[in-house]
Design a protein around this motif. Structure first.
Motif, PDB file in Angstrom:
ATOM      1  N   UNK A   1      -5.337   1.799  -1.372  1.00 41.65           N
ATOM      2  CA  UNK A   1      -5.289   0.459  -0.820  1.00 41.65           C
ATOM      3  C   UNK A   1      -4.598   0.498   0.534  1.00 41.65           C
ATOM      4  N   UNK A   2      -4.997  -0.405   1.406  1.00 40.35           N
ATOM      5  CA  UNK A   2      -4.368  -0.373   2.728  1.00 40.35           C
ATOM      6  C   UNK A   2      -4.492  -1.713   3.423  1.00 40.35           C
ATOM      7  N   UNK A   3      -3.533  -1.966   4.305  1.00 44.40           N
ATOM      8  CA  UNK A   3      -3.654  -3.036   5.286  1.00 44.40           C
ATOM      9  C   UNK A   3      -3.493  -2.376   6.648  1.00 44.40           C
TER      10      UNK A   3
ATOM     11  N   UNK B   1      -9.565   0.867  -0.436  1.00 43.94           N
ATOM     12  CA  UNK B   1      -9.487  -0.482  -1.018  1.00 43.94           C
ATOM     13  C   UNK B   1      -9.018  -1.441   0.063  1.00 43.94           C
TER      14      UNK B   1
ATOM     15  N   UNK C   1      -6.330  -2.553 -15.799  1.00 43.08           N
ATOM     16  CA  UNK C   1      -5.370  -3.419 -15.117  1.00 43.08           C
ATOM     17  C   UNK C   1      -6.105  -4.484 -14.324  1.00 43.08           C
ATOM     18  N   UNK C   2      -5.597  -5.729 -14.391  1.00 43.44           N
ATOM     19  CA  UNK C   2      -6.241  -6.834 -13.676  1.00 43.44           C
ATOM     20  C   UNK C   2      -5.550  -7.098 -12.348  1.00 43.44           C
ATOM     21  N   UNK C   3      -4.714  -6.163 -11.938  1.00 44.17           N
ATOM     22  CA  UNK C   3      -3.926  -6.384 -10.719  1.00 44.17           C
ATOM     23  C   UNK C   3      -4.117  -5.241  -9.725  1.00 44.17           C
ATOM     24  N   UNK C   4      -5.310  -4.658  -9.756  1.00 43.90           N
ATOM     25  CA  UNK C   4      -5.572  -3.528  -8.866  1.00 43.90           C
ATOM     26  C   UNK C   4      -5.506  -3.943  -7.407  1.00 43.90           C
ATOM     27  N   UNK C   5      -5.671  -5.257  -7.148  1.00 43.96           N
ATOM     28  CA  UNK C   5      -5.600  -5.694  -5.753  1.00 43.96           C
ATOM     29  C   UNK C   5      -4.247  -5.401  -5.130  1.00 43.96           C
ATOM     30  N   UNK C   6      -3.215  -5.245  -5.976  1.00 45.61           N
ATOM     31  CA  UNK C   6      -1.895  -4.898  -5.453  1.00 45.61           C
ATOM     32  C   UNK C   6      -1.936  -3.595  -4.668  1.00 45.61           C
ATOM     33  N   UNK C   7      -2.889  -2.735  -4.985  1.00 44.40           N
ATOM     34  CA  UNK C   7      -3.009  -1.488  -4.223  1.00 44.40           C
ATOM     35  C   UNK C   7      -3.229  -1.788  -2.747  1.00 44.40           C
ATOM     36  N   UNK C   8      -4.031  -2.807  -2.478  1.00 43.81           N
ATOM     37  CA  UNK C   8      -4.284  -3.179  -1.084  1.00 43.81           C
ATOM     38  C   UNK C   8      -3.067  -3.862  -0.471  1.00 43.81           C
ATOM     39  N   UNK C   9      -2.514  -4.837  -1.194  1.00 43.55           N
ATOM     40  CA  UNK C   9      -1.432  -5.610  -0.569  1.00 43.55           C
ATOM     41  C   UNK C   9      -0.172  -4.771  -0.387  1.00 43.55           C
ATOM     42  N   UNK C  10      -0.011  -3.712  -1.193  1.00 42.20           N
ATOM     43  CA  UNK C  10       1.193  -2.880  -1.080  1.00 42.20           C
ATOM     44  C   UNK C  10       0.912  -1.485  -0.521  1.00 42.20           C
ATOM     45  N   UNK C  11      -0.302  -1.269  -0.008  1.00 42.79           N
ATOM     46  CA  UNK C  11      -0.629   0.047   0.567  1.00 42.79           C
ATOM     47  C   UNK C  11      -0.377   1.191  -0.421  1.00 42.79           C
ATOM     48  N   UNK C  12      -0.895   1.036  -1.637  1.00 43.03           N
ATOM     49  CA  UNK C  12      -0.675   2.048  -2.668  1.00 43.03           C
ATOM     50  C   UNK C  12      -1.819   3.064  -2.710  1.00 43.03           C
TER      51      UNK C  12
ATOM     52  N   UNK D   1     -12.205  -6.409 -13.477  1.00 39.97           N
ATOM     53  CA  UNK D   1     -11.642  -5.089 -13.226  1.00 39.97           C
ATOM     54  C   UNK D   1     -12.548  -4.005 -13.775  1.00 39.97           C
TER      55      UNK D   1
END
Lengths: 346, 346
Positions: free
Chosen positions: B285-287, B255, A270-281, B269
């Protein structure tokens, strides 16, 4: 050829697959009867569990942390149920029905102190009155325990969650999807082809069934217009990318398997793993054996749901060890519904 | 041009960057003085925090779940410290030193009830006697809280862990690396260039400093021959791939950021995410704002460590709002050590 060689057969790796596994990469051959060892148990296998994860051990090197790879000539291993023929181990007597991790062979010599497959593969006495062997291998074995652990110990599902289970017509997926539904979740399942997708709704009672062969992102967005809280991932690759897009804040992803990449060496990533950070996943990989301390709790719940008829165990049964190579290939290709078992009863 | 326009300046987005951010994508312009509103506070900004994450809002669309993107002409926003000039809000009086999230402008009208930046950006009264503004913005603001939350709330570090912090010469990374060291962990830091790598050992007291510009995988394997338990990820992409390879079973990955991909739209990725399953890894992931309920605890610990001198806050200070575009570009290019702050004192 003597009678012993005729009686004992094994499934061996002929060569490491070049990409997708072919039946000819495996062979079923007669072999000398395994020799009993002190402290061990000789088991005649009656039921062999076919699991996609065996594919991970067929390449020259298996993923780090996973069980070691097989070399050409090695006998494959996998969960199995059998009957004790001879025992030199306390607690096991001839006639006992047991589960072990030395499948893919007619007879196996099993050391009870050897905890293979991360705890799920230890030699275990089964109660044949409780459930038939297929149910022990499926619901009460690695399949059911993996589904249960992924939902409860890893993703911590709650009744108000919207849950997506991929490969939901498969062994682990079909149990996970039903368990989540029985927990009160809204469950969306995905599977390959319109028949399987319909089956998920009609037979397993899911809220929606999605055909992964179409536009997966669009179909999932339609099935989950408000997003998803939990993704139980059996596929990896594009499925995981779509899930990351759909996850609600603080969503949880249970990384159970990535069958998408088993034949290719590596899944599309997946090229959108950064969403884990922005969405607290949270993405949490797991193997059921990590939660062996909760297996009793899990088995009790799974057995009760099966006995009550609330939880259905779908089976794809093949007959005879000769059918094992074909069963693995079909499973990896998605030509399979439910828990895949090979019966070896004489 | 009247005197008011000369007094108030703002950093605006000229155009969405085409790949890497250039200084000319931003402009610093004079503008009418912001108009006070009922219930609000007029603040003269004295210190602006420059954070890599602002880059995420400069493309036409920001990542889902993140703060909305800026349009051309918009004034940028970011954490800042300032002095109250005029107040119509209870609890705030002229002369008070406050933190807010309306940086990148000389004067800001801030609504105390507006909780921007996920909790970390609410209008907050600061105690100037406790620490200077840079320390409030760095250690006791988003930077320090992010480092603390990633280590304690997300990765749950233990004293016997081996911890890798990437971008360890950066603002969040340098605090995270020191906090982990002070917690008893063996800490490996990575940063761009041999000088920064040496700095991590000599100045921050880490067990090893790795230059990410060399063969990162080989250098990390040498620095962590027994693998790592925790990876604090500020970079993403190749760094995350190397970390997945090195993780010990049951390892945890926080993350925090993926600066590698901020300028490219998407980070390279990792193709080995399946290791999460085979090694029972957790990627979370977190903020920092997700852990606002623990900010008091975190600030108390951070302030105590700073006052005792155990925790060093490294600063990269620029002077005047005109320096802000250059400061962002330099930060994203890795030409920066420590917490980046722009001072606006007249």
């Amino acid at each position: 050829m003597n009678s012993i060689r005729e009686d004992h057969h094994e499934v061996r790796l002929v060569r490491h697959p070049d990409g997708g596994l072919r039946e000819s990469d495996l062979e079923v051959v007669g072999a000398p009867m395994p020799v009993m060892r002190p402290g061990c148990v000789l088991v005649r296998t009656t039921h062999l569990s076919i699991d996609a994860a065996v594919r991970l051990r067929l390449d020259p090197v298996s993923p780090p942390g996973y069980l070691p790879a097989f070399a050409p000539g090695d006998v494959l291993a996998g969960l199995a149920v059998g009957v004790v023929v001879e025992s030199d181990a306390a607690g096991f007597a001839p006639g006992d029905v047991v589960q072990h991790a030395q499948g893919y062979r007619t007879f196996a010599v099993v050391d009870p102190s050897d905890a293979a497959l991360g705890g799920a593969g230890s030699l275990t006495l089964l109660d044949p009155a409780l459930a038939p062997p297929e149910v022990h291998l499926g619901l009460l074995g690695g399949t059911g325990l993996t589904a249960w652990a992924g939902l409860h110990a890893v993703a911590a599902i709650r009744p108000d969650d919207t849950v997506w289970v991929s490969a939901a017509a498969g062994a682990v997926g079909s149990v996970a999807a039903q368990l989540a539904r029985l927990h009160g979740c809204r469950v969306i399942g995905s599977a390959g082809g319109p028949e399987k997708a319909a089956h998920l709704v009609d037979r397993l009672g899911l809220a929606a069934g999605v055909d992964r062969r179409g536009d997966l992102a669009a179909a999932m967005a339609a099935a989950a217009p408000d997003g998803i809280d939990v993704y139980f991932d059996n596929v990896g690759g594009d499925h995981l990318r779509v899930a990351l897009d759909l996850m609600r804040p603080f969503g949880r992803i249970a990384l159970c398997g990535a069958i998408d990449g088993y034949d290719d060496g590596a899944a599309a990533t997946p090229d959108n793993l950064f969403l884990a950070t922005s969405k607290n996943l949270t993405l949490r990989g797991f193997r059921a054996g990590a939660f062996a301390d909760r297996f009793d709790e899990a088995r009790a719940e799974l057995a009760a749901l099966w006995r009550s008829g609330d939880l259905e165990l779908e089976l794809a049964v093949h007959h005879g060890l000769d059918a094992a190579p074909r069963a693995i290939v079909d499973l990896l290709a998605g030509r399979n519904t439910g828990k895949c078992v090979v019966t070896l009863d004489a």
